[in-house]
Design a protein around this motif. Structure first.
Motif, PDB file in Angstrom:
ATOM      1  N   TYR A  65      19.258 156.418 -17.179  1.00  0.00           N
ATOM      2  CA  TYR A  65      19.425 156.208 -18.578  1.00  0.00           C
ATOM      3  C   TYR A  65      18.280 156.396 -19.470  1.00  0.00           C
ATOM      4  CZ  TYR A  65      20.971 153.966 -22.847  1.00  0.00           C
ATOM      5  OH  TYR A  65      21.233 153.491 -24.047  1.00  0.00           O
ATOM      6  N   ILE A  66      17.229 155.951 -19.050  1.00  0.00           N
ATOM      7  CA  ILE A  66      15.958 156.097 -19.876  1.00  0.00           C
ATOM      8  C   ILE A  66      15.801 157.554 -20.331  1.00  0.00           C
ATOM      9  CG2 ILE A  66      13.464 155.933 -19.971  1.00  0.00           C
ATOM     10  CD1 ILE A  66      15.089 153.255 -20.044  1.00  0.00           C
ATOM     11  N   GLU A  67      15.909 158.587 -19.266  1.00  0.00           N
ATOM     12  CA  GLU A  67      15.795 160.070 -19.354  1.00  0.00           C
ATOM     13  C   GLU A  67      16.951 160.645 -20.275  1.00  0.00           C
ATOM     14  OE1 GLU A  67      15.702 158.283 -16.532  1.00  0.00           O
ATOM     15  OE2 GLU A  67      13.755 158.554 -16.117  1.00  0.00           O
ATOM     16  N   GLN A  68      18.170 159.835 -20.293  1.00  0.00           N
ATOM     17  CA  GLN A  68      19.152 160.339 -21.171  1.00  0.00           C
ATOM     18  C   GLN A  68      18.899 159.980 -22.601  1.00  0.00           C
ATOM     19  OE1 GLN A  68      23.225 159.258 -20.179  1.00  0.00           O
ATOM     20  NE2 GLN A  68      22.672 159.521 -17.902  1.00  0.00           N
ATOM     21  N   GLN A 116       8.797 151.169 -24.320  1.00  0.00           N
ATOM     22  CA  GLN A 116       7.684 152.366 -24.340  1.00  0.00           C
ATOM     23  C   GLN A 116       8.169 153.330 -25.016  1.00  0.00           C
ATOM     24  OE1 GLN A 116       6.932 153.129 -20.128  1.00  0.00           O
ATOM     25  NE2 GLN A 116       5.981 151.163 -19.787  1.00  0.00           N
ATOM     26  N   LEU A 117       9.655 153.638 -24.980  1.00  0.00           N
ATOM     27  CA  LEU A 117      10.284 154.702 -25.738  1.00  0.00           C
ATOM     28  C   LEU A 117       9.890 154.445 -27.620  1.00  0.00           C
ATOM     29  CD1 LEU A 117      13.649 155.604 -24.157  1.00  0.00           C
ATOM     30  CD2 LEU A 117      11.541 156.839 -24.099  1.00  0.00           C
ATOM     31  N   GLY A 118       9.766 153.118 -27.822  1.00  0.00           N
ATOM     32  CA  GLY A 118       9.598 152.505 -29.112  1.00  0.00           C
ATOM     33  C   GLY A 118      10.766 151.954 -29.607  1.00  0.00           C
ATOM     34  N   VAL A 119      12.140 152.020 -29.012  1.00  0.00           N
ATOM     35  CA  VAL A 119      13.168 151.249 -29.428  1.00  0.00           C
ATOM     36  C   VAL A 119      13.293 149.966 -29.530  1.00  0.00           C
ATOM     37  CG1 VAL A 119      14.643 153.332 -28.687  1.00  0.00           C
ATOM     38  CG2 VAL A 119      14.601 151.327 -27.248  1.00  0.00           C
ATOM     39  N   MET A 120      13.962 149.312 -30.275  1.00  0.00           N
ATOM     40  CA  MET A 120      14.072 147.810 -30.337  1.00  0.00           C
ATOM     41  C   MET A 120      15.264 147.279 -29.563  1.00  0.00           C
ATOM     42  SD  MET A 120      14.000 147.253 -34.469  1.00  0.00           S
ATOM     43  CE  MET A 120      15.083 148.503 -34.846  1.00  0.00           C
ATOM     44  N   ILE A 121      15.393 146.140 -29.065  1.00  0.00           N
ATOM     45  CA  ILE A 121      16.437 145.596 -28.199  1.00  0.00           C
ATOM     46  C   ILE A 121      17.042 144.171 -28.681  1.00  0.00           C
ATOM     47  CG2 ILE A 121      16.803 144.711 -25.981  1.00  0.00           C
ATOM     48  CD1 ILE A 121      14.658 146.287 -24.985  1.00  0.00           C
ATOM     49  N   ALA A 122      18.107 144.280 -28.886  1.00  0.00           N
ATOM     50  CA  ALA A 122      19.056 143.041 -29.405  1.00  0.00           C
ATOM     51  C   ALA A 122      20.087 142.274 -28.488  1.00  0.00           C
ATOM     52  CB  ALA A 122      19.706 143.202 -30.725  1.00  0.00           C
TER      53      ALA A 122
END
Length: 810
Positions: A653-656, A695-701
């Motif tokens: 999923y991270i790679e996608q 590490q990708l820089g995205v936010m998580i909610a």
């Protein structure tokens, strides 16, 4: 017995004459010597009772020197014989502590008198020495020390083997005050007060040893005349440190005994009570005097006819302790449950001397356990059985039905229009309706039937034994007629109906799951046929499964047919009313069913392999649209996209996601992934996944916060940026007290963990203002805007560019 005399005389004729005289007087002459050195050797070997010694001997050693050596070595008495009475001779003789003098020449009477007095003194001294030796042995055996104080010279001397003596050089203490200052302050005060008195005293005094540990002595002293007109005190002291420690432990045990919350019973070796503590009286109502001399099992334990002896009677060396639960009686006859701990107390030789029982009243705990057990199997609102109870009983009754070869029926009841009542009259009215209907259902069914509430407005009725299937239809009609009876809610008459699905063992299923699924299918079929009716399950109800299959197949082709579209709902900063982000929401333009929301088809996608393809399409389309807005100059700071747990669990999923971000060029720091609480259950995997996403820089909610089963403690362990309060908590605001407290708690928790909060489902101004006052950062809902196509967002972006609030609209 003859007294043994030794003669030391250098003149032989005088020595023989003296021997004859002594023999005549009845004494035994055991030896004779003429020189001092010979006299010393002979005295050591003979140990005579008395030595008659000439002062002037024709030898290098005179009589006084020989006498001094003999006294120092063996303390043998000497009477000096001398023909001279010079002062110097007498002074030298006196230094050897003689028992008398005889001046030559002397007659027989003088010899006899001098010997009698000297031997009498000798006997007295020997007796005194033996007495002192016995006293010394007694003091040593008793570990006593001697305490002597010369008051005139203020000199204190201590002797004995006690460690206290070794604190002073040779046991000498420079004054009573030096000794006093060694003691603890309270003991100093005790001793000073006793010394100001005029009589004997007996004190227990404490002091610190050099190692720092506390020690105690018992000191007994009395005034005595020390001779020469000197006054003083003589006493004995004993180390009682161990006794004081034991007394302190006993005092502590006494406090525990008197103040313990547990009842304590002490019995003798015959199990007869000799003592009880205050807690015993408080717990049982029996006073101490009422139970002394009795056995506890004669008045306190409940006992049925034929019961064997109680556990503590079987205690022994192999089992010196027993603990367990007992049913006991209070003085007023009321039973209570007690947890008892019974122990044997052993004396010397491992002989049983006492029994001790400690017990506590656990009735409240058992009551709570019963309540918890009841709650585990019963619905808190209606008091009916819950899903756990009906599943357990259904399994048992199915087994019974198989063994006895009879039928069993299951009714699945769902109220018609209950949501409308909840929405219009409020949840309190809905709860009251459920309670009334629960009472009605219990009044209709037979005593052998079981009714349970599954949750919401769904009920199950289990009929364990059937003769004919028509019995279930008759029962269902009675239930429907009873439910339709009007009832008063909020001062208004309300009528409601229900739909009932019926399944029968063994025709419609042989397992609890199959019967429940069949009844559920029949209930939905009853609703689809107009509600307010009951239907027996039939195989043709499998059409629903066929419809589901068609929906799944249509969804797999929806992407190619371009039937999917993303709608966007604005997210508003509650403090300013301005647009601060958007959430991407999927819609399906179904050819037959029209515009479908995700709740209609996402569960089907998650059950199949479609969710991964669907998720990739949603993420790519959302990022493309976001990048388009950014290139057009729209200030998009946050794009929220829902991601299913199944997508996240994909190994790549991270790679996608990285590939989609690279492909679209959308900045990762402006992308927010919304995940449900269920992802948090596997902490280690979630931590690894979330860390890689960060590490990708995205936010998580965390979406729909509070509706899942995660532990709140996991929030502090995972790198989360935001939580979203579920609409089910927001909609009752601000009138529902529980919802208000839940929202306040969630906000406090989030802010303490440095998380921001978005509230979903804001539809009313009062909800908006309430959340704003609580400090909620963001919100979304129909009050601000419904989800809308991307093309319709232009007005929202224009207002954001010009600094105008989305709400209130101006």
């Amino acid at each position: 017995m003859q007294q043994r005399i030794m003669i030391v005389e250098d003149e032989r004729i005088v020595a023989l004459d003296l021997k004859n005289s002594l023999t005549h007087l009845g004494y035994e002459v055991v030896g004779m010597a003429s020189r001092g050195s010979d006299a010393i050797q002979l005295a050591g070997s003979l140990q005579p009772d008395m030595i008659l010694m000439d002062i002037n001997l024709e030898d290098e050693m005179d009589g006084t020197e020989a006498a001094s050596t003999i006294f120092q070595r063996w303390q043998l008495p000497v009477i000096f014989l001398t023909a001279y009475a010079e002062e110097k001779s007498l002074e030298r003789a006196e230094a050897s502590l003689p028992y008398g003098y005889l001046l030559k020449p002397f007659d027989l009477r003088e010899l006899k008198a001098t010997l009698q007095m000297a031997l009498a003194r000798r006997r007295t001294e020997l007796n005194l020495r033996q007495t002192e030796q016995r006293l010394r042995l007694a003091m040593q055996a008793a570990a006593l020390g001697l305490w002597e104080w010369d008051m005139e010279r203020d000199i204190l001397h201590l002797s004995g083997n006690d460690p206290l003596v070794r604190l002073f050089p040779d046991g000498h203490c420079q004054g009573i005050e030096q000794f006093t200052r060694l003691l603890l302050l309270p003991s100093q005060q005790q001793l000073r007060k006793a010394l100001r008195g005029n009589g004997a005293f007996n004190l227990t005094l404490g002091y610190l040893r050099p190692q720092g540990d506390l020690a105690w002595i018992d000191l007994y002293a009395d005034y005595r005349d020390l001779g020469d007109g000197r006054k003083g005190m003589i006493g004995v002291f004993l180390d009682v440190t161990e006794r004081c420690r034991r007394e302190e432990l006993l005092r502590q045990a006494n406090v525990v005994f008197d103040t313990a919350a547990e009842g304590i019973i002490i019995m003798d070796e015959q199990q007869q009570i000799i003592s009880v503590n205050p807690a015993f009286t408080r717990l049982t109502g029996f006073s101490r005097d009422e139970v002394l001399g009795q056995s506890p099992d004669r008045f306190m334990q409940t006992r049925r006819q034929g019961d064997s002896q109680y556990p503590w009677h079987t205690l022994g060396r192999k089992n010196p302790v027993w603990h367990g639960e007992m049913s006991c009686l209070r003085r007023d006859g009321q039973p209570f449950t007690a947890w008892q701990h019974v122990s044997i107390v052993y004396g010397q030789g491992r002989k049983t001397t006492h029994y001790v029982i400690a017990f506590s009243d656990i009735s409240a705990m058992r009551h709570v356990e019963a309540q918890l057990n009841h709650l585990a199997y019963h619905d808190a609102l209606t008091g009916l059985g819950n899903r756990n109870l009906i599943q357990e009983r259904l399994g048992i009754e199915l087994q019974t039905a198989r063994i006895n070869h009879h039928s069993l029926g299951l009714l699945f009841l769902d109220l018609d229009g209950f949501k409308l009542i909840n929405d219009t009259l409020g949840h309190s009215a809905g709860d009251e309706l459920l309670k009334v209907l629960a009472c009605r259902l219990q009044g209709i069914i037979r005593s052998t039937d079981i009714v349970a509430r599954l949750g919401g407005d769904e009920f199950l009725i289990l009929v364990p034994r059937l003769t004919h299937p028509q019995e279930l239809e008759v029962l269902s009609d009675k239930i429907l007629n009873t439910i339709r009876l009007p009832l008063m809610l909020c001062s208004d008459p309300v009528t409601i109906s229900a739909s009932i699905g019926i399944s029968i063992f063994p025709n419609d299923g042989t397992t609890p799951e199959a019967l429940l699924q069949a009844a559920d299918s029949a209930m939905y079929e009853a609703k689809s046929q107009g509600r307010n009716r009951c239907l027996l399950y039939s195989p043709d109800m499998a059409r629903r499964s066929l419809d589901k299959l068609k929906l799944e197949q249509g969804l797999s082709q929806a992407i190619q047919r371009q039937e999917l579209e993303l709608f966007f709902q604005p997210i508003i900063a509650l403090h300013s009313g301005q647009l601060c982000g958007v959430e991407a929401l999927l819609r399906w333009h179904h050819g037959e069913r029209g515009l479908m929301t995700p709740d209609k088809f996402i569960p089907i996608a998650e059950e199949s392999d479609l969710i991964d393809r669907l998720g990739r399409w949603v993420m790519r389309t959302a990022c493309q649209q976001g990048q388009h807005w950014l290139q057009a100059g729209f200030p998009l700071t946050r794009l929220a996209v829902n991601v299913s747990v199944r997508e996240l669990r994909a190994s790549d999923y991270i790679e996608q996601l990285q590939g989609i971000l690279d492909e679209t060029g959308f900045p990762p720091e402006r992308l927010e992934l919304e995940v449900t609480e269920s992802i948090m259950q596997q902490v280690d995997q979630s931590l690894t996944l979330f860390s890689r996403l960060k590490q990708l820089g995205v936010m998580i909610a965390i979406d729909d916060f509070g509706t899942g089963f995660s532990s709140l403690s996991l929030l502090k362990s995972l790198p989360i940026d935001r939580i979203k309060i579920d609409r089910s908590f927001v909609q009752p605001l601000p009138h529902d007290r529980h919802s208000c407290e839940l929202c306040r708690t969630i906000l406090t928790l989030a802010h303490n963990l440095d998380l921001t909060v978005t509230a979903e489902g804001i539809e009313q101004e009062e909800q908006y203002h309430f959340l704003q006052q609580l400090g909620c950062e963001d919100g979304q809902g129909y009050l601000f805007s419904k989800p809308q196509p991307a093309a319709n967002m232009t007005d929202q972006w224009d207002r954001r560019i010009h600094g105008s609030p989305v709400y209130p609209k101006v």
